[in-house]
Design a protein around this motif. Structure first.
Motif, PDB file in Angstrom:
ATOM      1  N   PHE A  56    -107.593 -41.261  90.187  1.00 37.60           N
ATOM      2  CA  PHE A  56    -108.670 -42.205  90.468  1.00 37.60           C
ATOM      3  C   PHE A  56    -108.255 -43.610  90.059  1.00 37.60           C
ATOM      4  O   PHE A  56    -107.483 -43.787  89.107  1.00 37.60           O
ATOM      5  N   TYR A  57    -108.774 -44.601  90.784  1.00 42.24           N
ATOM      6  CA  TYR A  57    -108.638 -45.976  90.311  1.00 42.24           C
ATOM      7  C   TYR A  57    -109.898 -46.760  90.641  1.00 42.24           C
ATOM      8  O   TYR A  57    -110.679 -46.381  91.520  1.00 42.24           O
ATOM      9  N   SER A  60     -98.186 -60.644  88.988  1.00 43.20           N
ATOM     10  CA  SER A  60     -97.141 -61.586  88.564  1.00 43.20           C
ATOM     11  C   SER A  60     -96.981 -62.738  89.545  1.00 43.20           C
ATOM     12  O   SER A  60     -96.591 -63.837  89.157  1.00 43.20           O
ATOM     13  N   HIS A  61     -97.288 -62.513  90.829  1.00 43.48           N
ATOM     14  CA  HIS A  61     -97.169 -63.557  91.849  1.00 43.48           C
ATOM     15  C   HIS A  61     -98.507 -64.219  92.167  1.00 43.48           C
ATOM     16  O   HIS A  61     -98.581 -65.024  93.091  1.00 43.48           O
ATOM     17  N   ASN A  62     -99.526 -63.852  91.402  1.00 44.70           N
ATOM     18  CA  ASN A  62    -100.852 -64.454  91.582  1.00 44.70           C
ATOM     19  C   ASN A  62    -101.335 -64.319  93.029  1.00 44.70           C
ATOM     20  O   ASN A  62    -101.786 -65.277  93.653  1.00 44.70           O
ATOM     21  N   LEU A  63    -101.257 -63.103  93.545  1.00 43.57           N
ATOM     22  CA  LEU A  63    -101.681 -62.836  94.923  1.00 43.57           C
ATOM     23  C   LEU A  63    -103.173 -62.513  94.928  1.00 43.57           C
ATOM     24  O   LEU A  63    -103.592 -61.363  94.786  1.00 43.57           O
ATOM     25  N   SER A  64    -103.968 -63.549  95.093  1.00 43.07           N
ATOM     26  CA  SER A  64    -105.422 -63.399  94.990  1.00 43.07           C
ATOM     27  C   SER A  64    -106.010 -62.600  96.141  1.00 43.07           C
ATOM     28  O   SER A  64    -107.156 -62.139  96.053  1.00 43.07           O
ATOM     29  N   SER A  65    -105.258 -62.414  97.222  1.00 41.96           N
ATOM     30  CA  SER A  65    -105.780 -61.658  98.365  1.00 41.96           C
ATOM     31  C   SER A  65    -105.635 -60.148  98.183  1.00 41.96           C
ATOM     32  O   SER A  65    -106.139 -59.380  99.007  1.00 41.96           O
ATOM     33  N   VAL A  66    -104.966 -59.701  97.129  1.00 45.48           N
ATOM     34  CA  VAL A  66    -104.891 -58.280  96.807  1.00 45.48           C
ATOM     35  C   VAL A  66    -106.027 -57.964  95.841  1.00 45.48           C
ATOM     36  O   VAL A  66    -106.080 -58.501  94.736  1.00 45.48           O
ATOM     37  N   LEU A  67    -106.950 -57.105  96.266  1.00 46.65           N
ATOM     38  CA  LEU A  67    -108.084 -56.771  95.425  1.00 46.65           C
ATOM     39  C   LEU A  67    -107.587 -56.122  94.136  1.00 46.65           C
ATOM     40  O   LEU A  67    -106.870 -55.127  94.178  1.00 46.65           O
ATOM     41  N   PRO A  68    -107.948 -56.695  92.976  1.00 46.54           N
ATOM     42  CA  PRO A  68    -107.400 -56.188  91.714  1.00 46.54           C
ATOM     43  C   PRO A  68    -107.913 -54.796  91.361  1.00 46.54           C
ATOM     44  O   PRO A  68    -108.982 -54.368  91.799  1.00 46.54           O
ATOM     45  N   VAL A  69    -107.119 -54.098  90.570  1.00 50.47           N
ATOM     46  CA  VAL A  69    -107.474 -52.785  90.046  1.00 50.47           C
ATOM     47  C   VAL A  69    -107.678 -52.922  88.545  1.00 50.47           C
ATOM     48  O   VAL A  69    -106.866 -53.525  87.848  1.00 50.47           O
ATOM     49  N   TYR A  70    -108.799 -52.377  88.057  1.00 50.11           N
ATOM     50  CA  TYR A  70    -109.109 -52.464  86.632  1.00 50.11           C
ATOM     51  C   TYR A  70    -108.217 -51.530  85.822  1.00 50.11           C
ATOM     52  O   TYR A  70    -107.827 -50.446  86.290  1.00 50.11           O
ATOM     53  N   LEU A  71    -107.920 -51.943  84.598  1.00 44.62           N
ATOM     54  CA  LEU A  71    -107.166 -51.106  83.669  1.00 44.62           C
ATOM     55  C   LEU A  71    -108.117 -50.183  82.915  1.00 44.62           C
ATOM     56  O   LEU A  71    -109.252 -50.545  82.611  1.00 44.62           O
ATOM     57  N   THR A  72    -107.624 -48.996  82.614  1.00 47.54           N
ATOM     58  CA  THR A  72    -108.383 -48.094  81.735  1.00 47.54           C
ATOM     59  C   THR A  72    -108.311 -48.612  80.307  1.00 47.54           C
ATOM     60  O   THR A  72    -107.576 -49.559  79.997  1.00 47.54           O
ATOM     61  N   ASP A  94    -106.811 -47.288  78.052  1.00 47.42           N
ATOM     62  CA  ASP A  94    -105.441 -47.056  77.590  1.00 47.42           C
ATOM     63  C   ASP A  94    -104.434 -47.990  78.249  1.00 47.42           C
ATOM     64  O   ASP A  94    -103.225 -47.850  78.031  1.00 47.42           O
ATOM     65  N   GLY A  95    -104.929 -48.923  79.071  1.00 45.93           N
ATOM     66  CA  GLY A  95    -104.039 -49.881  79.709  1.00 45.93           C
ATOM     67  C   GLY A  95    -103.360 -49.363  80.962  1.00 45.93           C
ATOM     68  O   GLY A  95    -102.366 -49.954  81.416  1.00 45.93           O
ATOM     69  N   ASN A  96    -103.890 -48.288  81.555  1.00 48.16           N
ATOM     70  CA  ASN A  96    -103.304 -47.731  82.770  1.00 48.16           C
ATOM     71  C   ASN A  96    -104.075 -48.205  84.007  1.00 48.16           C
ATOM     72  O   ASN A  96    -105.255 -48.536  83.934  1.00 48.16           O
ATOM     73  N   LEU A  97    -103.381 -48.179  85.156  1.00 44.39           N
ATOM     74  CA  LEU A  97    -104.006 -48.584  86.417  1.00 44.39           C
ATOM     75  C   LEU A  97    -104.784 -47.445  87.068  1.00 44.39           C
ATOM     76  O   LEU A  97    -105.463 -47.666  88.077  1.00 44.39           O
ATOM     77  N   TYR A  98    -104.726 -46.272  86.513  1.00 42.23           N
ATOM     78  CA  TYR A  98    -105.383 -45.123  87.127  1.00 42.23           C
ATOM     79  C   TYR A  98    -105.802 -44.138  86.042  1.00 42.23           C
ATOM     80  O   TYR A  98    -105.346 -44.197  84.884  1.00 42.23           O
ATOM     81  N   LYS A  99    -106.668 -43.216  86.454  1.00 42.68           N
ATOM     82  CA  LYS A  99    -107.087 -42.124  85.582  1.00 42.68           C
ATOM     83  C   LYS A  99    -106.832 -40.816  86.301  1.00 42.68           C
ATOM     84  O   LYS A  99    -107.299 -40.595  87.416  1.00 42.68           O
ATOM     85  N   ASN A 100    -106.063 -39.955  85.661  1.00 47.61           N
ATOM     86  CA  ASN A 100    -105.771 -38.635  86.218  1.00 47.61           C
ATOM     87  C   ASN A 100    -106.815 -37.656  85.709  1.00 47.61           C
ATOM     88  O   ASN A 100    -106.989 -37.493  84.502  1.00 47.61           O
ATOM     89  N   SER A 101    -107.535 -37.023  86.658  1.00 45.67           N
ATOM     90  CA  SER A 101    -108.593 -36.101  86.263  1.00 45.67           C
ATOM     91  C   SER A 101    -108.626 -34.914  87.226  1.00 45.67           C
ATOM     92  O   SER A 101    -108.773 -35.099  88.443  1.00 45.67           O
ATOM     93  N   TYR A 140     -99.304 -53.532  92.446  1.00 48.98           N
ATOM     94  CA  TYR A 140    -100.322 -54.306  91.729  1.00 48.98           C
ATOM     95  C   TYR A 140     -99.711 -55.154  90.620  1.00 48.98           C
ATOM     96  O   TYR A 140    -100.215 -56.242  90.318  1.00 48.98           O
ATOM     97  N   GLN A 141     -98.641 -54.685  90.030  1.00 52.52           N
ATOM     98  CA  GLN A 141     -97.940 -55.511  89.051  1.00 52.52           C
ATOM     99  C   GLN A 141     -97.327 -56.742  89.719  1.00 52.52           C
ATOM    100  O   GLN A 141     -97.368 -57.847  89.171  1.00 52.52           O
TER     101      GLN A 141
END
Length: 337
Positions: free
Chosen positions: A85-86, A59-71, A73-80, A54-55
């Motif tokens: 989870f993402y 960085s390559h502006n790949l619009s066809s990759v569905l983005p993942v929201y940041l928490t 805390d600035g993380n791509l996932y939440k550990n629970s 996802y990074q």
């Protein structure tokens, strides 16, 4: 749903509704936007590659990759509770059918991802040759064993449906195994000490269930992402999609030029793609399991499994012929001569 609400708090999302779509997917609405919350299968050893994918997409502006929201805390996932989870936007998938339009979108999207993330590396050919020589010997031995099985089945007064199927399919297996060996020989005969090897961001588990189409199309679920030859990604996609009897294999081949327009594979990469598609290991394993009596599946289940694997192998032969006719300047000898 309390555990899901707790995960959503990491994004400052306070849901109005939470709908469980599958065991792992939740549709969440806060009254303004809809989200997809995924309880992933990510393990800690795959997490870094997943984050990097996802990074790279950002960085390559790949619009066809569905983005993942940041928490928050600035993380791509939440550990629970030992689950990762993402969160992504919720996309209503408007076109779930495999047709000319969706296939065109797929080839362009994955081709662009492979092309924009491509990196070159020089590799020693000696180690490559040794690996391919070992693999070629394996394919030659597999052909001998399959022929032994066919001769054993033909001695039976009455062949089972499985045995009859193996005997019927053997000619194509023999042709394909000779085809794979002539392509492996192209690597073994390399004269250069080093060759350029391309690596790209690869999805790792491509199939049409990982493409969503709305106003535009998106690729999702990069949980098996790797940095590998693009040929590996395509081989996985084809194997995932061509096993069923109603797969439109002609469409996959006819539109392959769209992928090549987006990410032109080298001759070596095309050879590698065919080699992976013609890998006999899965087919041989099913037949060997039947002969040795190790398989607990029913006759019907064995026949279905064999048919699925055979269709993958047959597609490899068809794509090999297409590649030879359209993209290769090398003239091969007739594999049956």
């Amino acid at each position: 749903m309390d555990s899901i609400k707790k995960v959503l708090q990491a994004y400052s999302i306070y849901p109005h509704t939470i709908d469980k779509i599958t065991d792992r997917i939740y549709q969440v609405s806060d009254g303004q936007s809809d989200y997809a919350l995924k309880r992933s299968k990510l393990s800690m050893d795959k997490l870094t590659n997943w984050e990097n994918s996802y990074q790279l997409a950002f960085s390559h502006n790949l619009s066809s990759v569905l983005p993942v929201y940041l928490t928050n805390d600035g993380n791509l996932y939440k550990n629970s509770e030992n689950d990762i989870f993402y969160l992504t936007p919720w996309i209503d998938n408007m076109d779930t059918n495999i047709n000319k339009q969706t296939m065109e979108q797929f080839y362009r999207n994955i081709g662009k991802i492979h092309a924009k993330t491509k990196q070159e590396q020089m590799i020693q050919t000696e180690a490559l040759k040794r690996n391919f020589y070992t693999y070629m010997k394996y394919c030659e031995d597999t052909l001998i064993h399959l022929l032994d099985f066919v001769e054993q089945f033909e001695k039976n007064r009455y062949m089972s449906p499985f045995e009859l199927l193996v005997c019927t399919q053997f000619r194509e297996l023999e042709y394909g195994l000779k085809e794979i060996n002539k392509r492996i020989e192209q690597f073994i005969d390399l004269e250069e000490e080093k060759i350029t090897w391309n690596y790209s961001l690869c999805h790792g588990d491509l199939d049409f269930s990982h493409m969503l189409t709305s106003n535009q199309s998106y690729l999702i679920n990069f949980e098996n992402a790797t940095y590998e030859s693009a040929a590996m990604d395509l081989a996985i996609f084809f194997k995932n999609e061509v096993a069923d009897y109603d797969s439109d294999t002609e469409l996959f081949i006819d539109l392959f030029s769209l992928y090549m327009d987006a990410n032109k594979l080298t001759t070596n990469e095309l050879q590698l793609l065919v080699i992976h598609l013609l890998n006999p290991a899965e087919y041989f394993s099913i037949v060997q399991g039947y002969v040795n009596g190790n398989d607990q599946d029913s006759m019907i289940e064995n026949v279905i499994q064999l048919q699925h694997v055979y269709r993958k192998f047959l597609f490899g032969i068809q794509l090999s012929s297409h590649i030879e006719n359209e993209y290769e300047t090398i003239t091969f000898d007739d594999p049956e001569s």
